[in-house]
Design a protein around this motif. Structure first.
Motif, PDB file in Angstrom:
ATOM      1  N   PRO A 123     -12.300 -26.065  40.058  1.00 45.17           N
ATOM      2  CA  PRO A 123     -13.532 -26.046  39.265  1.00 45.17           C
ATOM      3  C   PRO A 123     -13.485 -26.986  38.056  1.00 45.17           C
ATOM      4  CG  PRO A 123     -12.238 -24.097  38.769  1.00 45.17           C
ATOM      5  CD  PRO A 123     -11.524 -24.818  39.875  1.00 45.17           C
ATOM      6  N   LEU A 124     -12.325 -27.528  37.745  1.00 41.10           N
ATOM      7  CA  LEU A 124     -12.176 -28.465  36.624  1.00 41.10           C
ATOM      8  C   LEU A 124     -11.855 -29.872  37.128  1.00 41.10           C
ATOM      9  CD1 LEU A 124     -10.141 -26.211  34.135  1.00 41.10           C
ATOM     10  CD2 LEU A 124     -12.561 -26.812  33.995  1.00 41.10           C
ATOM     11  N   LYS A 125     -12.360 -30.189  38.320  1.00 39.04           N
ATOM     12  CA  LYS A 125     -12.048 -31.482  38.938  1.00 39.04           C
ATOM     13  C   LYS A 125     -12.518 -32.649  38.059  1.00 39.04           C
ATOM     14  CE  LYS A 125     -12.437 -31.817  43.389  1.00 39.04           C
ATOM     15  NZ  LYS A 125     -11.080 -32.249  43.818  1.00 39.04           N
ATOM     16  N   LYS A 126     -13.747 -32.563  37.544  1.00 38.27           N
ATOM     17  CA  LYS A 126     -14.267 -33.659  36.725  1.00 38.27           C
ATOM     18  C   LYS A 126     -13.466 -33.807  35.439  1.00 38.27           C
ATOM     19  CE  LYS A 126     -19.048 -33.385  38.391  1.00 38.27           C
ATOM     20  NZ  LYS A 126     -20.473 -33.157  37.999  1.00 38.27           N
ATOM     21  N   GLU A 127     -13.178 -32.676  34.805  1.00 39.91           N
ATOM     22  CA  GLU A 127     -12.409 -32.714  33.557  1.00 39.91           C
ATOM     23  C   GLU A 127     -11.012 -33.257  33.799  1.00 39.91           C
ATOM     24  OE1 GLU A 127     -15.609 -29.642  33.199  1.00 39.91           O
ATOM     25  OE2 GLU A 127     -14.140 -30.242  34.713  1.00 39.91           O
ATOM     26  N   GLN A 128     -10.432 -32.910  34.938  1.00 36.26           N
ATOM     27  CA  GLN A 128      -9.096 -33.388  35.264  1.00 36.26           C
ATOM     28  C   GLN A 128      -9.103 -34.891  35.504  1.00 36.26           C
ATOM     29  OE1 GLN A 128      -6.968 -30.897  38.000  1.00 36.26           O
ATOM     30  NE2 GLN A 128      -5.668 -32.552  38.733  1.00 36.26           N
ATOM     31  N   ALA A 129     -10.122 -35.390  36.179  1.00 34.36           N
ATOM     32  CA  ALA A 129     -10.216 -36.832  36.418  1.00 34.36           C
ATOM     33  C   ALA A 129     -10.386 -37.582  35.100  1.00 34.36           C
ATOM     34  CB  ALA A 129     -11.375 -37.127  37.360  1.00 34.36           C
ATOM     35  N   ALA A 130     -11.195 -37.011  34.189  1.00 33.88           N
ATOM     36  CA  ALA A 130     -11.436 -37.662  32.903  1.00 33.88           C
ATOM     37  C   ALA A 130     -10.181 -37.691  32.040  1.00 33.88           C
ATOM     38  CB  ALA A 130     -12.563 -36.946  32.160  1.00 33.88           C
ATOM     39  N   ALA A 131      -9.275 -36.728  32.249  1.00 33.01           N
ATOM     40  CA  ALA A 131      -8.039 -36.678  31.454  1.00 33.01           C
ATOM     41  C   ALA A 131      -7.109 -37.825  31.780  1.00 33.01           C
ATOM     42  CB  ALA A 131      -7.333 -35.350  31.678  1.00 33.01           C
ATOM     43  N   ALA A 132      -7.260 -38.419  32.964  1.00 34.54           N
ATOM     44  CA  ALA A 132      -6.492 -39.603  33.366  1.00 34.54           C
ATOM     45  C   ALA A 132      -4.989 -39.409  33.155  1.00 34.54           C
ATOM     46  CB  ALA A 132      -6.993 -40.835  32.606  1.00 34.54           C
ATOM     47  N   ILE A 133      -4.453 -38.377  33.752  1.00 35.53           N
ATOM     48  CA  ILE A 133      -3.010 -38.124  33.661  1.00 35.53           C
ATOM     49  C   ILE A 133      -2.276 -39.199  34.457  1.00 35.53           C
ATOM     50  CG2 ILE A 133      -1.178 -36.465  34.171  1.00 35.53           C
ATOM     51  CD1 ILE A 133      -3.350 -34.280  33.956  1.00 35.53           C
ATOM     52  N   PRO A 134      -1.313 -39.882  33.871  1.00 30.52           N
ATOM     53  CA  PRO A 134      -0.638 -40.994  34.563  1.00 30.52           C
ATOM     54  C   PRO A 134       0.013 -40.539  35.871  1.00 30.52           C
ATOM     55  CG  PRO A 134      -0.093 -40.985  32.226  1.00 30.52           C
ATOM     56  CD  PRO A 134      -0.825 -39.708  32.493  1.00 30.52           C
ATOM     57  N   ASN A 135      -0.115 -41.360  36.896  1.00 33.59           N
ATOM     58  CA  ASN A 135       0.484 -41.034  38.194  1.00 33.59           C
ATOM     59  C   ASN A 135       2.001 -41.019  38.138  1.00 33.59           C
ATOM     60  OD1 ASN A 135      -1.988 -40.749  39.524  1.00 33.59           O
ATOM     61  ND2 ASN A 135      -2.130 -42.959  39.925  1.00 33.59           N
ATOM     62  N   ASP A 136       2.572 -41.820  37.220  1.00 33.37           N
ATOM     63  CA  ASP A 136       4.035 -41.899  37.150  1.00 33.37           C
ATOM     64  C   ASP A 136       4.634 -40.829  36.232  1.00 33.37           C
ATOM     65  OD1 ASP A 136       3.083 -42.899  34.792  1.00 33.37           O
ATOM     66  OD2 ASP A 136       4.341 -44.690  34.773  1.00 33.37           O
ATOM     67  N   ALA A 137       3.798 -39.918  35.725  1.00 36.10           N
ATOM     68  CA  ALA A 137       4.329 -38.821  34.909  1.00 36.10           C
ATOM     69  C   ALA A 137       5.186 -37.906  35.774  1.00 36.10           C
ATOM     70  CB  ALA A 137       3.188 -38.029  34.280  1.00 36.10           C
ATOM     71  N   THR A 138       6.165 -37.271  35.158  1.00 36.91           N
ATOM     72  CA  THR A 138       7.035 -36.362  35.894  1.00 36.91           C
ATOM     73  C   THR A 138       6.265 -35.097  36.250  1.00 36.91           C
ATOM     74  OG1 THR A 138       7.827 -35.190  33.929  1.00 36.91           O
ATOM     75  CG2 THR A 138       8.999 -37.222  34.562  1.00 36.91           C
ATOM     76  N   PRO A 139       6.743 -34.316  37.234  1.00 36.67           N
ATOM     77  CA  PRO A 139       6.061 -33.051  37.552  1.00 36.67           C
ATOM     78  C   PRO A 139       5.898 -32.142  36.347  1.00 36.67           C
ATOM     79  CG  PRO A 139       7.595 -33.609  39.300  1.00 36.67           C
ATOM     80  CD  PRO A 139       7.823 -34.616  38.204  1.00 36.67           C
ATOM     81  N   GLN A 140       6.911 -32.087  35.475  1.00 42.81           N
ATOM     82  CA  GLN A 140       6.787 -31.237  34.287  1.00 42.81           C
ATOM     83  C   GLN A 140       5.735 -31.770  33.327  1.00 42.81           C
ATOM     84  OE1 GLN A 140      10.181 -29.792  32.221  1.00 42.81           O
ATOM     85  NE2 GLN A 140      11.358 -29.288  34.053  1.00 42.81           N
ATOM     86  N   GLU A 141       5.680 -33.091  33.169  1.00 46.91           N
ATOM     87  CA  GLU A 141       4.679 -33.677  32.278  1.00 46.91           C
ATOM     88  C   GLU A 141       3.268 -33.458  32.823  1.00 46.91           C
ATOM     89  OE1 GLU A 141       7.413 -37.327  30.449  1.00 46.91           O
ATOM     90  OE2 GLU A 141       6.167 -37.652  32.230  1.00 46.91           O
ATOM     91  N   LYS A 142       3.083 -33.643  34.135  1.00 46.21           N
ATOM     92  CA  LYS A 142       1.772 -33.409  34.739  1.00 46.21           C
ATOM     93  C   LYS A 142       1.358 -31.946  34.589  1.00 46.21           C
ATOM     94  CE  LYS A 142       1.896 -37.001  38.336  1.00 46.21           C
ATOM     95  NZ  LYS A 142       1.885 -37.254  39.800  1.00 46.21           N
ATOM     96  N   THR A 143       2.285 -31.051  34.868  1.00 50.43           N
ATOM     97  CA  THR A 143       1.977 -29.619  34.773  1.00 50.43           C
ATOM     98  C   THR A 143       1.615 -29.235  33.349  1.00 50.43           C
ATOM     99  OG1 THR A 143       3.453 -29.117  36.620  1.00 50.43           O
ATOM    100  CG2 THR A 143       2.892 -27.304  35.147  1.00 50.43           C
ATOM    101  N   THR A 144       2.356 -29.763  32.371  1.00 52.47           N
ATOM    102  CA  THR A 144       2.067 -29.458  30.969  1.00 52.47           C
ATOM    103  C   THR A 144       0.688 -29.954  30.578  1.00 52.47           C
ATOM    104  OG1 THR A 144       4.432 -29.583  30.429  1.00 52.47           O
ATOM    105  CG2 THR A 144       2.873 -29.758  28.606  1.00 52.47           C
ATOM    106  N   ALA A 145       0.344 -31.162  30.997  1.00 47.99           N
ATOM    107  CA  ALA A 145      -0.970 -31.724  30.669  1.00 47.99           C
ATOM    108  C   ALA A 145      -2.091 -30.897  31.302  1.00 47.99           C
ATOM    109  CB  ALA A 145      -1.041 -33.171  31.136  1.00 47.99           C
ATOM    110  N   LEU A 146      -1.911 -30.482  32.558  1.00 46.43           N
ATOM    111  CA  LEU A 146      -2.926 -29.677  33.233  1.00 46.43           C
ATOM    112  C   LEU A 146      -3.041 -28.287  32.609  1.00 46.43           C
ATOM    113  CD1 LEU A 146      -2.173 -30.676  36.938  1.00 46.43           C
ATOM    114  CD2 LEU A 146      -4.118 -31.394  35.530  1.00 46.43           C
ATOM    115  N   PHE A 147      -1.920 -27.734  32.206  1.00 49.01           N
ATOM    116  CA  PHE A 147      -1.904 -26.418  31.561  1.00 49.01           C
ATOM    117  C   PHE A 147      -2.700 -26.455  30.255  1.00 49.01           C
ATOM    118  CE2 PHE A 147       0.397 -23.167  28.950  1.00 49.01           C
ATOM    119  CZ  PHE A 147       0.054 -22.066  29.709  1.00 49.01           C
TER     120      PHE A 147
END
Length: 670
Positions: free
Chosen positions: A310-334
């Protein structure tokens, strides 16, 4: 001779009277309490306090529970009848008129369903010398849905006040006939008398175990049993287990126990097998994989796991780097999740509507975790629900899997093909591998999409430590001023954030911290660092004062000490000691000696640990001509200590706190 003969007769008569008196006292002590319901005694009605526990707000006068089998609608059912009589002794004891009975009701099938019926309740009051009896009407009984599986039946007994005797009874019927609820003899208030009868047909093979620290009367008797099966009687042998407990103390909360009910008097019945020759062959023993498959079949669990983000648009706008580590991605999404949704302080397992959660902008930890899982999936990460039983509800029974023993789930994220880290939406200020203590259990189960799973230990996920550094200057009048920094990591940081959030404001928090450390806090800054692993940093300015004479200054050098007095005051302890999580303190402080003074006395170096090294402390105090340096290390590496280790713990803290009272003495140079 006659005098001697009369003396012997007198002594014999006296001994007979003595033994008769002892017998009468013994009889009085073992005399059955009032076991008849609907007939409270005069003593119960006029009772004003309970001598063994004068502070008790109420006392259970009589508790009777019976569990037995019946055969209905082509299947066995398990029935449990409960009768309870309680005396309200103080105003706060009126809360025991509000009764809650949990039961299971799933819309996905009746295999594990339960129902509660035959509810009766009455209050008895003595008013103007007369007995006033008030029955509860049916409109005071209602049910409440907790989630897709769990319901609560609630009722309130009327006309309850200080001095009231209340009685209630009900029957709970369960289709889950291979699962018998644990019977707890103790409660949060004292229990004068409690009995439990368990009736088991020979076809049902159970291991029945009694545990607890207080002796209960128990017996097992053979019994003939009959069931109407297929329109005719079917007989079998059976066993009747009877347990009686008397004068049991209240279960009181303990800072060093996760769940007190784990250690109270109780009876546990675990099914081994079902054997009904020539009739019942459809029983299949449940495994945890069966439980996983059952969960994945539920729309409110497995179905929600397939829900779109349900937060697909917000997640896309956040532009989390693809090369971020799993922990970094998870923290940003959290953090992104926490910007849009708030935990409602409830733990759960199921979700009926993601749209409702989004509309309300809040939800249980499970409801938010479902959304987080969808976000992780869109980010290309493999993540799974990890189901568990909350620590404060007791350890998860492993012998016979049951969905009703599970409380909630956290999110497990694959870091590599073989390693996983964890996160939960109830810890808004938490982070990777930083979960609230209620979730730090040793048995949690990862549930994969096909229902299979694997066990993981959540107790030691991330280091938790506190590091203190401070530099201070001492004046000749005994005033000590300094600056310092305190760094918290892991669960220590989460605990500190909770303290900060619970304070009225930053000034209130600063004053609280100063009081806790025994200093006057002039300034304190509080910063939560944004890293996958939770960190908090405090910078502080402070002062305190010590005793000073014209030629001596007496200083306690152990500022910011993690332990100043023993947490264990009782000589003995019937229950274990459980720490919330492993924790380490490293403290390095120094203070400049006033001009014209030298060190006259100082504490010697000190090291101590428990017998198995589970807790250790080390202290070193050094000085040169101008500075005194104090290094302290205190580490809790083991979280569980059994009753036999309690004396060792007491000795450890007695020695450590005694050391904390030693001082540095400075004297003026001649």
């Amino acid at each position: 001779m006659e005098i001697m003969y009369k003396l012997k007769i007198y002594l014999r008569f006296s001994m007979v009277c003595l033994f008769m008196t002892i017998g009468l006292v013994a009889f009085a002590q073992t005399k059955e309490p009032n076991l008849k319901f609907d007939k409270p005694t005069e003593a119960e009605l006029t009772m004003e306090s309970y001598a063994p526990d004068p502070e008790a707000p109420a006392v259970i006068l009589c508790s009777q529970t019976e569990t037995y089998y019946d055969f209905r609608d082509e299947n066995f059912v398990l029935l449990k009848t409960v009768k309870m009589r309680i005396k309200v002794l103080k105003d706060e004891g009126k809360s025991y008129a509000n009764v809650v009975v949990p039961f299971t009701k799933s819309k996905y099938g009746s295999a594990d369903n339960e129902r509660v019926y035959s509810v009766k309740a009455t209050s008895y009051n003595k008013e103007d010398g007369q007995l006033k009896k008030t029955k509860m009407s049916s409109d005071l009984v209602f049910t409440e849905k907790v989630d897709a599986e769990n319901m609560l039946m609630k009722f309130t007994i009327p006309q309850v006040k200080k001095g009231t005797v209340i009685e209630y009874q009900y029957t709970k019927e369960s289709n889950n006939y291979y699962y018998i609820d644990t019977w707890y003899a103790q409660a949060k208030i004292p229990t004068l008398y409690a009995s439990y009868e368990l009736n088991l047909p020979e076809w049902f093979k159970f291991n029945v175990a009694e545990t607890g620290f207080y002796q209960m009367e128990s017996r097992k008797e053979d019994e003939n049993m009959k069931f109407i099966i297929g329109g005719s009687f079917m007989s079998c042998l059976g066993e009747r287990y009877s347990f009686v407990a008397r004068e049991l103390p209240a279960l009181k909360d303990d800072k060093y126990i996760w769940c007190i009910r784990d250690y109270c008097n109780k009876v546990v019945a675990d099914l081994r097998s079902i054997e009904i020759p020539g009739f019942l062959h459809k029983y299949i023993a449940k495994t945890w994989d069966n439980i996983g498959s059952q969960l994945m079949d539920y729309g409110e669990f497995g179905g929600v796991l397939k829900h779109s983000n349900p937060l697909k648009k917000e997640q896309a706008a956040a532009a989390i780097p693809n090369d971020a580590t799993p922990q970094e991605k998870t923290t940003a999404l959290f953090r992104l999740l926490n910007q849009h949704l708030t935990w409602n302080n409830h733990y759960g397992m199921f979700c009926e509507s993601i749209n409702t959660v989004m509309k309300n902008h809040e939800g249980s930890n499970a409801e938010l975790n479902y959304i987080l899982l969808s976000m992780l999936r869109d980010a290309g990460l493999k993540a799974y629900p990890v189901v568990l039983r909350l620590r404060n509800r007791g350890r998860l029974p492993m012998t016979h899997p049951s969905l009703k023993d599970l409380s909630t789930f956290v999110v497990g994220v694959m870091e590599t093909d073989s390693t996983m880290f964890f996160i939960d939406s109830s810890a808004k200020d938490g982070g990777v591998n930083v979960l609230p203590p209620a979730l730090l259990v040793d048995k949690a189960r990862v549930i994969y999409p096909n229902g299979t799973g694997t066990w993981v230990n959540l107790q030691n996920l991330a280091p938790s430590d506190v590091t203190v550094t401070a530099q201070m200057t001492l004046s000749s009048d005994g005033t000590l001023k300094g600056k310092g920094r305190i760094a918290y990591r892991g669960n220590a940081a989460l605990t500190k954030i909770d303290e900060f959030n619970e304070a009225k404001d930053s000034i209130d928090y600063t004053n609280q911290q100063g009081k806790g450390y025994g200093v006057k806090m002039h300034q304190l800054s509080f910063t939560k660092q944004n890293t996958p692993s939770l960190h908090v940093l405090e910078k502080l300015e402070f002062e305190t004062a010590f005793e000073a004479t014209p030629d001596r200054i007496y200083i306690n050098p152990f500022l910011f000490a993690p332990v100043t007095e023993s947490p264990f005051k009782d000589e003995t302890r019937d229950i274990p000691v459980e720490y919330p999580y492993p924790l380490t303190f490293n403290i390095k402080t120094s203070f400049i000696i006033p001009p014209g003074y030298v060190v006259d006395e100082k504490p010697e170096s000190f090291a101590i640990q428990t017998a198995d090294g589970g807790i250790a402390a080390r202290i070193v105090v050094k000085n040169d001509q101008t500075v005194v340096n104090v290094n302290m290390h205190y580490s809790i590496m083991k979280t569980f200590f059994g009753q036999t280790e309690y004396e060792d713990l007491c000795q450890f803290y007695e020695s450590l706190t005694k050391k904390m009272k030693e001082i540095v003495v400075l004297k003026r140079k001649q």
